[in-house]
Design a protein around this motif. Structure first.
Motif, short mmCIF file in Angstrom:
data_model
loop_
_atom_site.label_atom_id
_atom_site.label_comp_id
_atom_site.label_asym_id
_atom_site.label_seq_id
_atom_site.Cartn_x
_atom_site.Cartn_y
_atom_site.Cartn_z
N SER A 71 -9.97 -10.83 -39.75
CA SER A 71 -8.84 -11.76 -39.74
C SER A 71 -8.07 -11.69 -41.05
CB SER A 71 -9.34 -13.19 -39.51
OG SER A 71 -8.30 -14.12 -39.70
N SER A 72 -6.76 -11.92 -40.96
CA SER A 72 -5.93 -11.94 -42.17
C SER A 72 -6.10 -13.27 -42.92
CB SER A 72 -4.46 -11.73 -41.79
OG SER A 72 -4.02 -12.74 -40.88
N THR A 73 -6.66 -14.26 -42.27
CA THR A 73 -6.86 -15.57 -42.91
C THR A 73 -8.30 -16.04 -42.68
OG1 THR A 73 -6.15 -16.74 -40.92
CG2 THR A 73 -4.44 -16.23 -42.54
N THR A 74 -8.71 -16.99 -43.48
CA THR A 74 -10.04 -17.56 -43.31
C THR A 74 -10.09 -18.34 -42.00
OG1 THR A 74 -10.30 -17.75 -45.70
CG2 THR A 74 -11.77 -19.09 -44.33
N LEU A 75 -11.17 -18.14 -41.27
CA LEU A 75 -11.30 -18.76 -39.96
C LEU A 75 -12.20 -19.99 -40.01
CD1 LEU A 75 -11.87 -15.46 -37.94
CD2 LEU A 75 -9.75 -16.78 -38.06
N SER A 76 -11.90 -20.95 -39.17
CA SER A 76 -12.80 -22.11 -39.03
C SER A 76 -13.92 -21.77 -38.04
CB SER A 76 -12.02 -23.33 -38.55
OG SER A 76 -11.33 -23.03 -37.35
N ASN A 77 -13.62 -20.94 -37.09
CA ASN A 77 -14.64 -20.47 -36.17
C ASN A 77 -14.17 -19.19 -35.51
OD1 ASN A 77 -13.59 -20.94 -33.25
ND2 ASN A 77 -13.12 -22.86 -34.27
N ILE A 78 -15.10 -18.46 -34.94
CA ILE A 78 -14.76 -17.26 -34.20
C ILE A 78 -15.53 -17.27 -32.89
CG2 ILE A 78 -16.51 -15.74 -35.22
CD1 ILE A 78 -14.05 -13.65 -35.27
N VAL A 126 -14.83 -13.83 -20.30
CA VAL A 126 -15.93 -14.76 -20.13
C VAL A 126 -16.49 -15.08 -21.51
CG1 VAL A 126 -18.25 -15.09 -19.18
CG2 VAL A 126 -16.50 -13.92 -17.82
N PHE A 127 -16.59 -16.36 -21.81
CA PHE A 127 -17.07 -16.82 -23.11
C PHE A 127 -18.51 -16.37 -23.34
CE2 PHE A 127 -17.16 -19.68 -26.69
CZ PHE A 127 -18.47 -20.13 -26.76
N LEU A 128 -18.75 -15.78 -24.52
CA LEU A 128 -20.11 -15.36 -24.88
C LEU A 128 -20.72 -16.32 -25.90
CD1 LEU A 128 -19.65 -11.49 -25.28
CD2 LEU A 128 -20.70 -12.72 -23.37
N ILE A 129 -19.97 -16.56 -27.00
CA ILE A 129 -20.58 -17.34 -28.08
C ILE A 129 -19.50 -17.79 -29.06
CG2 ILE A 129 -20.97 -15.56 -29.85
CD1 ILE A 129 -23.99 -16.58 -29.74
N GLN A 130 -19.84 -18.83 -29.85
CA GLN A 130 -18.98 -19.27 -30.94
C GLN A 130 -19.79 -19.31 -32.22
OE1 GLN A 130 -15.79 -22.54 -31.03
NE2 GLN A 130 -17.58 -23.61 -31.85
N LEU A 131 -19.21 -18.82 -33.31
CA LEU A 131 -19.82 -18.89 -34.64
C LEU A 131 -18.96 -19.77 -35.52
CD1 LEU A 131 -20.56 -15.06 -35.03
CD2 LEU A 131 -22.15 -16.83 -34.28
N VAL A 132 -19.60 -20.62 -36.29
CA VAL A 132 -18.87 -21.60 -37.10
C VAL A 132 -19.20 -21.51 -38.60
CG1 VAL A 132 -18.45 -24.06 -37.46
CG2 VAL A 132 -18.76 -23.19 -35.15
N LYS A 133 -20.45 -21.22 -38.91
CA LYS A 133 -20.89 -21.27 -40.31
C LYS A 133 -20.79 -19.92 -41.00
CE LYS A 133 -24.32 -24.81 -39.17
NZ LYS A 133 -25.76 -25.10 -39.10
N SER A 134 -20.49 -19.96 -42.28
CA SER A 134 -20.44 -18.76 -43.09
C SER A 134 -21.79 -18.05 -43.05
CB SER A 134 -20.10 -19.15 -44.53
OG SER A 134 -20.30 -18.08 -45.41
N GLY A 135 -21.77 -16.72 -42.78
CA GLY A 135 -22.99 -15.95 -42.74
C GLY A 135 -23.86 -16.15 -41.51
N GLU A 136 -23.35 -16.87 -40.54
CA GLU A 136 -24.14 -17.21 -39.35
C GLU A 136 -24.47 -15.96 -38.53
OE1 GLU A 136 -22.22 -20.16 -36.92
OE2 GLU A 136 -24.10 -20.69 -35.89
N VAL A 137 -25.68 -15.92 -38.02
CA VAL A 137 -26.13 -14.85 -37.13
C VAL A 137 -26.73 -15.49 -35.89
CG1 VAL A 137 -27.66 -12.87 -36.82
CG2 VAL A 137 -26.63 -13.30 -39.07
N LYS A 138 -26.26 -15.05 -34.73
CA LYS A 138 -26.81 -15.56 -33.48
C LYS A 138 -27.16 -14.39 -32.57
CE LYS A 138 -24.68 -20.13 -33.08
NZ LYS A 138 -23.86 -21.02 -32.22
N LYS A 139 -28.23 -14.55 -31.80
CA LYS A 139 -28.66 -13.50 -30.90
C LYS A 139 -28.69 -14.00 -29.46
CE LYS A 139 -31.29 -10.76 -34.20
NZ LYS A 139 -32.52 -9.97 -34.44
N ALA A 161 -9.89 -19.08 -34.85
CA ALA A 161 -9.04 -20.24 -35.09
C ALA A 161 -9.07 -20.55 -36.58
CB ALA A 161 -9.53 -21.44 -34.29
N SER A 162 -7.94 -21.03 -37.11
CA SER A 162 -7.84 -21.35 -38.53
C SER A 162 -7.60 -22.83 -38.74
CB SER A 162 -6.69 -20.58 -39.19
OG SER A 162 -6.94 -19.21 -39.19
N GLY A 163 -8.15 -23.35 -39.80
CA GLY A 163 -7.93 -24.73 -40.17
C GLY A 163 -8.31 -25.68 -39.06
N SER A 164 -7.47 -26.69 -38.87
CA SER A 164 -7.76 -27.68 -37.84
C SER A 164 -7.13 -27.28 -36.50
CB SER A 164 -7.22 -29.04 -38.27
OG SER A 164 -5.81 -28.95 -38.48
#
Lengths: 110, 111
Positions: free
Chosen positions: B25-32, B44-57, B92-95
């Motif tokens: 991303s060109s900007t800091t994201l609030s979530n991906i 089809v939705f797979l997953i959402q990541l919110v925290k810096s450095g987050e890893v989900k399996k 998504a960025s910011g609020s």
């Protein structure tokens, strides 16, 4: 629960005409977003409605408009169709941050 | 405006090989978020990541969110033919709740 439904699934229109697409979200979902998907531009956000109010709008011309009804069903309208409006139009209903997409309406403008 | 780039655009792998797609991303994201779109289908939705450095399996799928919250990756171990499709990231960025989608990585798995 039934998924997101969109009608019609396929549509062929002529340049200059207008078109209305319909989306019924998953029962209980109040947020509906619309996207345009094309091979060249990918998936682009059109607008989002929540409780009959437009909450967000993407960078599309005013020919693209939408609305949401009290039962959360949503419609989008494109007036004065152009060849470049040929695309798959997807709507998605949202709960929290998870979006559930419908099968889309394939619009061809000739 | 915010831009989300995804690479590679196409990837062909032999069944059993691993696969990775990257999202920047060109900007800091609030979530991906990550989605999968089968040929002729819808995302089809797979997953959402919110925290810096987050890893989900999720079984053979591993999702990572970068420390700076500007990049993410999806790694599939030992691909199967059922993994065929286009993998899309969306940030998504910011609020803002508005998602900006990447162009996707189209995965082909050769049997």
């Amino acid at each position: 629960k039934a998924g997101v439904t969109q009608t019609p699934r396929y549509l062929i229109k002529t340049r200059g005409q207008q078109v209305t697409l319909s989306c019924s979200p998953i029962s209980g979902h109040r947020s509906v977003s619309w996207y345009q998907q094309t091979p060249g531009q990918g998936l682009q956000f059109l607008f989002e409605y929540f409780s009959e109010t437009q909450r967000n709008k993407g960078n599309f011309p005013g020919r693209f408009s939408g609305r949401q009804f009290s039962n959360s069903r949503s419609e989008m309208n494109v007036s004065t169709l152009e060849l470049g409006d040929s695309a798959l139009y997807l709507c998605a209903s949202r709960v929290l941050d998870e979006q559930y997409f419908g099968p889309g309406t394939r619009l061809t403008v000739t | 405006g915010q831009q989300v780039m995804q690479i590679p655009q196409y990837q062909h792998v032999q069944e059993g090989e691993d696969f990775t797609t990257y999202c920047n991303s060109s900007t800091t994201l609030s979530n991906i978020q990550w989605y999968k779109q089968r040929p002729g289908g819808h995302p089809v939705f797979l997953i959402q990541l919110v925290k810096s450095g987050e890893v989900k399996k999720q079984k053979r799928l591993t999702f990572q969110f970068g420390e700076a919250k500007k990049n993410s990756s999806l790694h599939i171990t030992a691909t199967e033919t059922s993994d065929v499709g286009t993998y899309l990231c969306a940030g998504a960025s910011g609020s803002a709740r508005q998602l900006t989608f990447g162009s996707g990585t189209q995965l082909t798995v050769l049997p």
